[in-house]
Design a protein around this motif. Structure first.
Motif, PDB file in Angstrom:
ATOM      1  N   GLU A  86       0.841  -1.303  -0.072  1.00 36.71           N
ATOM      2  CA  GLU A  86      -0.053  -0.069   0.149  1.00 36.71           C
ATOM      3  C   GLU A  86       0.703   1.137   0.044  1.00 36.71           C
ATOM      4  N   THR A  87       1.931   1.214   0.630  1.00 34.54           N
ATOM      5  CA  THR A  87       2.816   2.422   0.651  1.00 34.54           C
ATOM      6  C   THR A  87       3.593   2.915  -0.456  1.00 34.54           C
ATOM      7  N   LEU A  88       4.138   1.682  -1.584  1.00 34.94           N
ATOM      8  CA  LEU A  88       4.906   1.907  -2.418  1.00 34.94           C
ATOM      9  C   LEU A  88       4.453   2.810  -3.517  1.00 34.94           C
ATOM     10  N   PRO A  89       3.149   2.695  -3.890  1.00 26.95           N
ATOM     11  CA  PRO A  89       2.567   3.748  -4.952  1.00 26.95           C
ATOM     12  C   PRO A  89       2.227   5.155  -4.239  1.00 26.95           C
ATOM     13  N   LYS A  90       1.768   5.052  -3.125  1.00 24.83           N
ATOM     14  CA  LYS A  90       1.676   6.419  -2.476  1.00 24.83           C
ATOM     15  C   LYS A  90       2.949   7.170  -2.305  1.00 24.83           C
ATOM     16  N   LEU A  91       3.911   6.623  -1.940  1.00 24.97           N
ATOM     17  CA  LEU A  91       5.095   7.065  -1.760  1.00 24.97           C
ATOM     18  C   LEU A  91       5.610   7.720  -3.203  1.00 24.97           C
ATOM     19  N   LEU A  92       5.844   7.084  -4.144  1.00 17.86           N
ATOM     20  CA  LEU A  92       5.886   7.555  -5.386  1.00 17.86           C
ATOM     21  C   LEU A  92       5.179   8.663  -5.667  1.00 17.86           C
ATOM     22  N   PHE A  93       3.887   8.537  -5.592  1.00 22.10           N
ATOM     23  CA  PHE A  93       3.189   9.530  -5.978  1.00 22.10           C
ATOM     24  C   PHE A  93       3.446  10.876  -5.408  1.00 22.10           C
ATOM     25  N   VAL A  94       3.864  10.893  -4.045  1.00 19.07           N
ATOM     26  CA  VAL A  94       4.407  11.991  -3.314  1.00 19.07           C
ATOM     27  C   VAL A  94       5.540  12.615  -4.020  1.00 19.07           C
ATOM     28  N   LEU A  95       6.498  11.531  -4.190  1.00 20.42           N
ATOM     29  CA  LEU A  95       7.804  11.962  -4.647  1.00 20.42           C
ATOM     30  C   LEU A  95       7.815  12.383  -5.920  1.00 20.42           C
ATOM     31  N   ASN A  96       6.714  12.233  -6.672  1.00 15.84           N
ATOM     32  CA  ASN A  96       6.908  12.834  -8.151  1.00 15.84           C
ATOM     33  C   ASN A  96       6.216  14.206  -8.304  1.00 15.84           C
ATOM     34  N   GLN A  97       5.757  14.691  -7.286  1.00 16.74           N
ATOM     35  CA  GLN A  97       5.197  16.090  -6.981  1.00 16.74           C
ATOM     36  C   GLN A  97       6.656  17.150  -7.174  1.00 16.74           C
ATOM     37  N   LYS A  98       6.522  18.283  -7.947  1.00 16.00           N
ATOM     38  CA  LYS A  98       7.605  19.071  -8.008  1.00 16.00           C
ATOM     39  C   LYS A  98       8.294  19.421  -6.810  1.00 16.00           C
ATOM     40  N   GLU A  99       7.502  19.752  -5.622  1.00 12.99           N
ATOM     41  CA  GLU A  99       8.224  20.106  -4.465  1.00 12.99           C
ATOM     42  C   GLU A  99       9.329  19.087  -3.725  1.00 12.99           C
ATOM     43  N   TRP A 100       9.250  17.670  -4.205  1.00 13.79           N
ATOM     44  CA  TRP A 100       9.821  16.823  -3.550  1.00 13.79           C
ATOM     45  C   TRP A 100      11.135  16.583  -4.547  1.00 13.79           C
ATOM     46  N   ARG A 101      11.289  17.403  -5.669  1.00 13.00           N
ATOM     47  CA  ARG A 101      12.667  17.044  -6.631  1.00 13.00           C
ATOM     48  C   ARG A 101      13.827  17.320  -5.972  1.00 13.00           C
ATOM     49  N   ASP A 102      14.070  18.077  -5.026  1.00 13.05           N
ATOM     50  CA  ASP A 102      15.368  18.237  -4.066  1.00 13.05           C
ATOM     51  C   ASP A 102      15.528  16.784  -3.251  1.00 13.05           C
ATOM     52  N   PHE A 103      14.314  16.221  -2.688  1.00 16.62           N
ATOM     53  CA  PHE A 103      14.516  15.182  -1.876  1.00 16.62           C
ATOM     54  C   PHE A 103      15.119  14.014  -2.687  1.00 16.62           C
ATOM     55  N   SER A 104      14.533  13.862  -3.832  1.00 10.91           N
ATOM     56  CA  SER A 104      14.699  12.776  -4.736  1.00 10.91           C
ATOM     57  C   SER A 104      15.961  12.810  -5.700  1.00 10.91           C
ATOM     58  N   PHE A 105      16.362  14.041  -5.716  1.00  8.53           N
ATOM     59  CA  PHE A 105      17.645  14.111  -6.491  1.00  8.53           C
ATOM     60  C   PHE A 105      18.992  13.093  -6.106  1.00  8.53           C
ATOM     61  N   LYS A 106      19.192  12.222  -6.900  1.00  9.04           N
ATOM     62  CA  LYS A 106      20.398  11.330  -6.834  1.00  9.04           C
ATOM     63  C   LYS A 106      19.872  10.338  -5.952  1.00  9.04           C
ATOM     64  N   LEU A 107      18.417   9.967  -5.860  1.00 11.51           N
ATOM     65  CA  LEU A 107      18.163   8.930  -5.040  1.00 11.51           C
ATOM     66  C   LEU A 107      18.158   7.644  -6.052  1.00 11.51           C
ATOM     67  N   PHE A 108      18.735   6.522  -5.552  1.00 12.33           N
ATOM     68  CA  PHE A 108      18.978   5.472  -6.602  1.00 12.33           C
ATOM     69  C   PHE A 108      18.494   4.018  -6.068  1.00 12.33           C
ATOM     70  N   ALA A 109      18.257   4.418  -4.652  1.00  9.27           N
ATOM     71  CA  ALA A 109      17.642   2.853  -4.103  1.00  9.27           C
ATOM     72  C   ALA A 109      16.659   3.030  -2.874  1.00  9.27           C
ATOM     73  N   LEU A 110      15.727   2.170  -2.711  1.00  8.98           N
ATOM     74  CA  LEU A 110      14.882   2.347  -1.424  1.00  8.98           C
ATOM     75  C   LEU A 110      14.662   0.974  -0.889  1.00  8.98           C
ATOM     76  N   GLU A 111      14.818   1.009   0.527  1.00  7.96           N
ATOM     77  CA  GLU A 111      14.693  -0.108   1.218  1.00  7.96           C
ATOM     78  C   GLU A 111      13.517  -0.128   2.162  1.00  7.96           C
ATOM     79  N   ALA A 112      12.860  -1.090   2.364  1.00 11.21           N
ATOM     80  CA  ALA A 112      11.544  -0.971   3.031  1.00 11.21           C
ATOM     81  C   ALA A 112      11.545  -2.340   4.082  1.00 11.21           C
ATOM     82  N   LEU A 113      11.409  -2.071   5.502  1.00  7.04           N
ATOM     83  CA  LEU A 113      11.251  -3.253   6.350  1.00  7.04           C
ATOM     84  C   LEU A 113      10.301  -2.958   7.163  1.00  7.04           C
ATOM     85  N   ALA A 114       9.245  -3.771   7.038  1.00  5.99           N
ATOM     86  CA  ALA A 114       7.886  -3.652   7.795  1.00  5.99           C
ATOM     87  C   ALA A 114       7.788  -4.798   8.859  1.00  5.99           C
ATOM     88  N   THR A 115       6.733  -4.502   9.669  1.00  4.89           N
ATOM     89  CA  THR A 115       6.382  -5.290  10.853  1.00  4.89           C
ATOM     90  C   THR A 115       5.072  -5.824  10.677  1.00  4.89           C
TER      91      THR A 115
END
Ligand SMILES: C[S@@+](CC[C@H](N)C(=O)[O-])C[C@H]1O[C@@H](n2cnc3c(N)ncnc32)[C@H](O)[C@@H]1O
Length: 369
Positions: A86-115
Motif C-alpha cells: 500500500e505504501t509503495l504507490p503512495k510514496l511514489l505519487f508524493v515523490l513525483n510532485q515538483k516540491e519533492w525534486r530536491d529530496f529525490s535528487f540522486k536517489l538510487f535505491a529504496l529499502e523497506a522493512l515492515a512489521t
C-alpha cells in the motif's frame, strides 16, 4: 504466481519454484525421507524489499528490479506484506510532485522493512552527500505518508559513509509463538528473518521438538535473539553469540522487552566463539561471564548461506543435541555429511520461507549417536 505481471521478468521470483519441486529436489539432495513441510501464504508474506529508483527524462521516479544486467520497471510486488504494497504507490505519487525534486535528487535505491504491527522503516539511499537539512524534508515526508496511510513510518537516509535517521533506525516486531507474544527489535542493516509467519512456525517447530533440559544451550549466529528468546525457557542458561554489533544490541533489547533473565548475549564471530569455548583465547567481551558455569549440552546454529564449514561442524560434534537452521540446502548437505559422523537426524522439516523462489529453509535436530 501467474497473476503477477512481472513473473519471470523482474528477477525476484524464479520459474519452476513450486513447493513440490523444491521439496523433491532438496530431499533427494539431502537423502532424507522423513520430514515435515510447513508452507503458508505464497503472496503478501515478505517483510523487506530493496528496490532501485529510475529517474526518467521528465524527472519522474519509477521503482526498478535488477534482472540479469537489465533494470525492469515495476509498480508493485505481490510478495510483500500488504503495508509495503500500500505504501509503495503512495510514496511514489508524493515523490513525483515538483516540491519533492530536491529530496529525490540522486536517489538510487529504496529499502523497506515492515512489521506485522504495521511499522515501516524506509531507507532512502543516495549518490550524493547528505546534510542535516535532509532531515527536515524527511520529517515532512513522514508526516505526509502518515496522513495518507494508517502505518507508523520511520525514515532513514543513507549516502556513502553517512546515515541519518529521524528518531530511530529500527522497528519493533511482535511474533506470536505457541500463543505467547514476543517482542524484537529489528535494526536497519542487521539480519532479520524475511517471512514473519514462517519464522513463527520455525520457532514453534523447534520448541515442539526439543525437551526441557537441565543443561545449557550455546547458540552461534543468534542475530537479534529470534530463536534465543523463546528457546531460553527450555534451558537453564543460554550463551548466544553473533558477529554483528547491531544484532547483539537488538538481542539485549529483546531480553529486557521479554523479561528473560537466563541469556547472555556476546558479540563473537563463529571462530571466536570456538576459541572462547575451547579456552584458547580470552575475550574482554566475555568479562563478567564465567564459562565454567555453563554445562553446554545443546547447540543451535543458524549460519549465513555459506553454511558452517568443517571447523565449526567438528566443534559441534561434542554436543549431545544440535539444532541446525539452514537457508541453503547445498551448504547444509556438506555440513550434514560431517555432522552425521557423530550425530543422527532426529527431526527434519522444510519451511517455505521464500515462496516463488527456488530457495527453501530447513530445520534439523540431531542427536549424538
Ligand atoms: C541466517 S542469520 C540468522 C540470525 C538469527 N538466528 C535469526 O533467526 O534472525 C545469520 C546470522 O549470522 C551472523 N553472522 C554472519 N557471519 C558470522 C560469523 N562469521 N560469525 C558469527 N555470526 C555471523 C549474521 O550477522 C546473521 O545475524
Amino acid at each position: 504466481m501467474k497473476e503477477c505481471q512481472y513473473y519471470g521478468i523482474c528477477g525476484g521470483c524464479s520459474p519452476q519454484s513450486s513447493l513440490e519441486i523444491k521439496i523433491k529436489n532438496a530431499s533427494e539432495l539431502l537423502k532424507i525421507q522423513d520430514f515435515e513441510v510447513f508452507s503458508l501464504e505464497s503472496r503478501s508474506f515478505r517483510a523487506r524489499c530493496e528496490l532501485g529508483i529510475f529517474h526518467d527524462s521528465l524527472e519522474n521516479l519509477h521503482y526498478t528490479m535488477r534482472s540479469n544486467k537489465d533494470f525492469i520497471k515495476i509498480e508493485n510486488c505481490i510478495n510483500l506484506l500488504p503495508s509495503i504494497q500500500e505504501t509503495l504507490p503512495k510514496l511514489l505519487f508524493v515523490l513525483n510532485q515538483k516540491e519533492w525534486r530536491d529530496f529525490s535528487f540522486k536517489l538510487f535505491a529504496l529499502e523497506a522493512l515492515a512489521t506485522q504491527n504495521k511499522e515501516i522503516l524506509l531507507t532512502f539511499i543516495y549518490h550524493k552527500p547528505l546534510k542535516e537539512e535532509w532531515k527536515n524534508k524527511a520529517l515532512a515526508l513522514k508526516n505526509t505518508l502518515s496522513s495518507l496511510l494508517p502505518f507508523t513510518f520511520h525514515i532513514i537516509g543513507r549516502s556513502r559513509g553517512v546515515k541519518l535517521a529521524l528518531e530511530q533506525d529500527f522497528v519493533i516486531e511482535k511474533l506470536e509463538i505457541l500463543g505467547k507474544e514476543y517482542f524484537y527489535r529489528y535494526d536497519e542493516g542487521a539480519f532479520t528473518q524475511p517471512n514473519p509467519k514462517i519464522n513463527e512456525k520455525m520457532i514453534e517447530w523447534i520448541l515442539n521438538n526439543i525437551e526441557k533440559s537441565k543443561g545449557d544451550l550455546l547458540e552461534m549466529y543468534c542475530g537479534c535473539g529470534n530463536f534465543t528468546i523463546p528457546l531460553s525457557q527450555k534451558f537453564s542458561q543460554v550463551l548466544a553469540t553473533e558477529i554483528s554489533k547491531a544484532s547483539i544490541q537488538a538481542a539485549k533489547f529483546a531480553t529486557e522487552a521479554n523479561k528473560v533473565s537466563n541469556i547472555r548475549f556476546v558479540r563473537l564471530s563463529g571462530d571466536e566463539c570456538i576459541e572462547a569455548i575451547k579456552r584458547l583465547r580470552e575475550f574482554k567481551r566475555l568479562k563478567g561471564i564465567c564459562l565454567d558455569d555453563f554445562n553446554f549440552q545443546s547447540v543451535l546454529v543458524d549460519p549465513p548461506r555459506a553454511g558452517l564449514g568443517s571447523k565449526v561442524c567438528e566443534f559441534l560434534s561434542q554436543f549431545k543435541k544440535i539444532i541446525y537452521i539452514s537457508c541453503n540446502v547445498a551448504s547444509l548437505k556438506e555440513d550434514l555429511e560431517i555432522l552425521q559422523k557423530t550425530h543422527k537426524i532426529h527431526k527434519f522439516a522444510f519451511f517455505d520461507q521464500f515462496p516463488n523462489t527456488n530457495h527453501i529453509e530447513s530445520g534439523v535436530i540431531l542427536h549424538k549417536i
